[in-house]
Design a protein around this motif. Structure first.
Motif, PDB file in Angstrom:
ATOM      1  N   ASP A 223       0.810  -1.224   0.000  1.00 45.89           N
ATOM      2  CA  ASP A 223       0.000   0.000   0.000  1.00 45.89           C
ATOM      3  C   ASP A 223       0.846   1.278   0.000  1.00 45.89           C
ATOM      4  N   THR A 224       2.121   1.163   0.289  1.00 49.32           N
ATOM      5  CA  THR A 224       3.002   2.348   0.332  1.00 49.32           C
ATOM      6  C   THR A 224       3.780   2.467  -0.972  1.00 49.32           C
ATOM      7  N   ARG A 225       3.593   3.581  -1.663  1.00 47.45           N
ATOM      8  CA  ARG A 225       4.331   3.819  -2.906  1.00 47.45           C
ATOM      9  C   ARG A 225       5.702   4.400  -2.571  1.00 47.45           C
ATOM     10  N   TYR A 226       6.692   3.938  -3.274  1.00 44.26           N
ATOM     11  CA  TYR A 226       8.057   4.420  -3.049  1.00 44.26           C
ATOM     12  C   TYR A 226       8.743   4.648  -4.389  1.00 44.26           C
ATOM     13  N   ARG A 227       9.830   5.413  -4.325  1.00 46.79           N
ATOM     14  CA  ARG A 227      10.609   5.709  -5.526  1.00 46.79           C
ATOM     15  C   ARG A 227      12.069   5.385  -5.250  1.00 46.79           C
ATOM     16  N   TRP A 228      12.672   4.652  -6.167  1.00 50.57           N
ATOM     17  CA  TRP A 228      14.087   4.311  -6.013  1.00 50.57           C
ATOM     18  C   TRP A 228      14.953   5.542  -6.239  1.00 50.57           C
ATOM     19  N   GLU A 229      15.976   5.679  -5.409  1.00 50.08           N
ATOM     20  CA  GLU A 229      16.958   6.746  -5.564  1.00 50.08           C
ATOM     21  C   GLU A 229      18.208   6.174  -6.246  1.00 50.08           C
ATOM     22  N   THR A 237       6.565   8.210   1.525  1.00 52.45           N
ATOM     23  CA  THR A 237       5.860   8.944   2.573  1.00 52.45           C
ATOM     24  C   THR A 237       5.415   7.951   3.636  1.00 52.45           C
ATOM     25  N   TYR A 238       5.777   8.254   4.889  1.00 52.55           N
ATOM     26  CA  TYR A 238       5.428   7.352   5.990  1.00 52.55           C
ATOM     27  C   TYR A 238       4.927   8.177   7.177  1.00 52.55           C
ATOM     28  N   ASP A 239       3.745   7.813   7.645  1.00 49.66           N
ATOM     29  CA  ASP A 239       3.142   8.502   8.784  1.00 49.66           C
ATOM     30  C   ASP A 239       3.040  10.014   8.528  1.00 49.66           C
ATOM     31  N   GLY A 240       2.715  10.352   7.273  1.00 46.25           N
ATOM     32  CA  GLY A 240       2.521  11.753   6.910  1.00 46.25           C
ATOM     33  C   GLY A 240       3.799  12.523   6.654  1.00 46.25           C
ATOM     34  N   LYS A 241       4.951  11.860   6.715  1.00 47.04           N
ATOM     35  CA  LYS A 241       6.223  12.545   6.520  1.00 47.04           C
ATOM     36  C   LYS A 241       6.972  11.934   5.331  1.00 47.04           C
ATOM     37  N   ARG A 242       7.673  12.789   4.594  1.00 37.55           N
ATOM     38  CA  ARG A 242       8.478  12.324   3.467  1.00 37.55           C
ATOM     39  C   ARG A 242       9.797  11.785   4.012  1.00 37.55           C
ATOM     40  N   VAL A 243      10.133  10.559   3.652  1.00 35.76           N
ATOM     41  CA  VAL A 243      11.331   9.897   4.169  1.00 35.76           C
ATOM     42  C   VAL A 243      12.240   9.526   3.006  1.00 35.76           C
ATOM     43  N   LYS A 244      13.535   9.772   3.164  1.00 37.68           N
ATOM     44  CA  LYS A 244      14.515   9.379   2.153  1.00 37.68           C
ATOM     45  C   LYS A 244      15.585   8.520   2.830  1.00 37.68           C
ATOM     46  N   ILE A 245      15.726   7.283   2.360  1.00 33.13           N
ATOM     47  CA  ILE A 245      16.721   6.345   2.880  1.00 33.13           C
ATOM     48  C   ILE A 245      17.780   6.143   1.809  1.00 33.13           C
ATOM     49  N   LEU A 246      19.044   6.495   2.137  1.00 33.42           N
ATOM     50  CA  LEU A 246      20.101   6.439   1.129  1.00 33.42           C
ATOM     51  C   LEU A 246      21.192   5.415   1.437  1.00 33.42           C
ATOM     52  N   THR A 247      21.146   4.814   2.637  1.00 28.94           N
ATOM     53  CA  THR A 247      22.136   3.794   2.993  1.00 28.94           C
ATOM     54  C   THR A 247      21.447   2.674   3.750  1.00 28.94           C
ATOM     55  N   VAL A 248      22.104   1.522   3.782  1.00 27.39           N
ATOM     56  CA  VAL A 248      21.571   0.380   4.528  1.00 27.39           C
ATOM     57  C   VAL A 248      21.495   0.717   6.014  1.00 27.39           C
ATOM     58  N   ARG A 249      22.479   1.468   6.508  1.00 32.02           N
ATOM     59  CA  ARG A 249      22.476   1.856   7.919  1.00 32.02           C
ATOM     60  C   ARG A 249      21.256   2.711   8.245  1.00 32.02           C
ATOM     61  N   GLN A 250      20.919   3.651   7.365  1.00 30.94           N
ATOM     62  CA  GLN A 250      19.725   4.474   7.577  1.00 30.94           C
ATOM     63  C   GLN A 250      18.472   3.608   7.582  1.00 30.94           C
TER      64      GLN A 250
END
Length: 261
Positions: A223-229, A237-250
């Protein structure tokens, strides 16, 4: 008279005792002298050993000092080597990243078409220009100018499974590529009555990196749409906030924080 005799006898007794004690006194004196000499010799010996120990202690201190200096020098050399290796590793990572970004940039105008039947002596360029012209309702001559190259990808897996090899179309700009992608979300491309899967052309290294993010994809669900960086990571978008994950650690930090909530 009696007193004088007593005195005389007493004197004689004392003299006799003195004569008898003389040899013993001499012997005692000799023993005392021997003892004193032994004490002196022992003291001299101890003093010599103490001086020797002090000299050895001094030498030992110097050796320890030299050893500590060598250890310090080795530690500094090791730290410098670590810093140099770290800088070298970072330089290599930066070069790999630059190479990967250049590869992504080189493929950003490409599309991969999967499921197009192969024919003997086919002209794949003509097939694709004709089919895409019909798909986009464009003039053939106009679309030909937008295509740089068309080729089938050699694939041992496709050959082994008796499947048609993928076709890659390299466009001259991203404009036509994006139009085809956008339309593919609304309408299927059919060639020879087969629905064709249209994919972005993505470097293998990027695809391998994306496998590292499977855990967060599973966590987000369908149900959550995401875009590859690029070259790795994803945004959503998660819990109303835009989230960007760029590393495995993040990703690990995000999952640790949100799985428990």
């Amino acid at each position: 008279m009696i007193a004088e005799r007593v005195k005389t006898e007493l004197r004689k007794t004392q003299e006799r005792q003195a004569r008898e004690m003389a040899p013993k006194q001499e012997e005692i004196q000799k023993i005392l002298k021997d003892i004193q000499k032994s004490i002196k010799d022992l003291r001299d010996e101890l003093r010599g050993k103490i001086d020797e120990l002090k000299e050895k202690q001094h030498d030992l201190k110097n050796e320890v000092k030299e050893a500590m200096a060598k250890i310090q020098s080795l530690t500094e050399d090791t730290d410098k080597r670590k810093e140099k290796d770290k800088a070298q590793d970072q330089k290599i990572k930066n070069l790999e990243m630059a190479s990967l970004m250049a590869e992504c940039k080189n493929k950003e105008k490409d599309l991969r078409f999967r499921g197009i039947t192969e024919h003997t002596d086919e002209d794949i360029f003509e097939v694709m220009t004709t089919e895409l012209t019909n798909y986009l309702a464009r003039e053939v001559t106009e679309l030909v100018r937008e295509i740089d190259m068309v080729y089938r990808v050699n694939s041992p897996i496709a050959t082994k499974r008796n499947l048609p090899r993928d076709v890659v179309v390299q466009f001259t700009t991203t404009r036509i590529r994006d139009k085809i992608l956008t339309k593919s979300y609304r309408e299927d491309l059919e060639i020879d009555n087969n629905k064709i899967k249209i994919l972005k052309e993505i470097p293998k290294k990027v695809l391998r990196k994306r496998k590292d993010y499977k855990e967060i994809i599973d966590f987000l669900g369908k149900d959550t749409r995401y875009r590859w960086e690029y070259p790795e990571g994803l945004s959503f978008t998660y819990d109303g906030k835009r989230v960007k994950i760029l590393t495995v650690r993040q990703m690990e930090e995000f999952l640790e924080e949100n799985k428990s909530s």
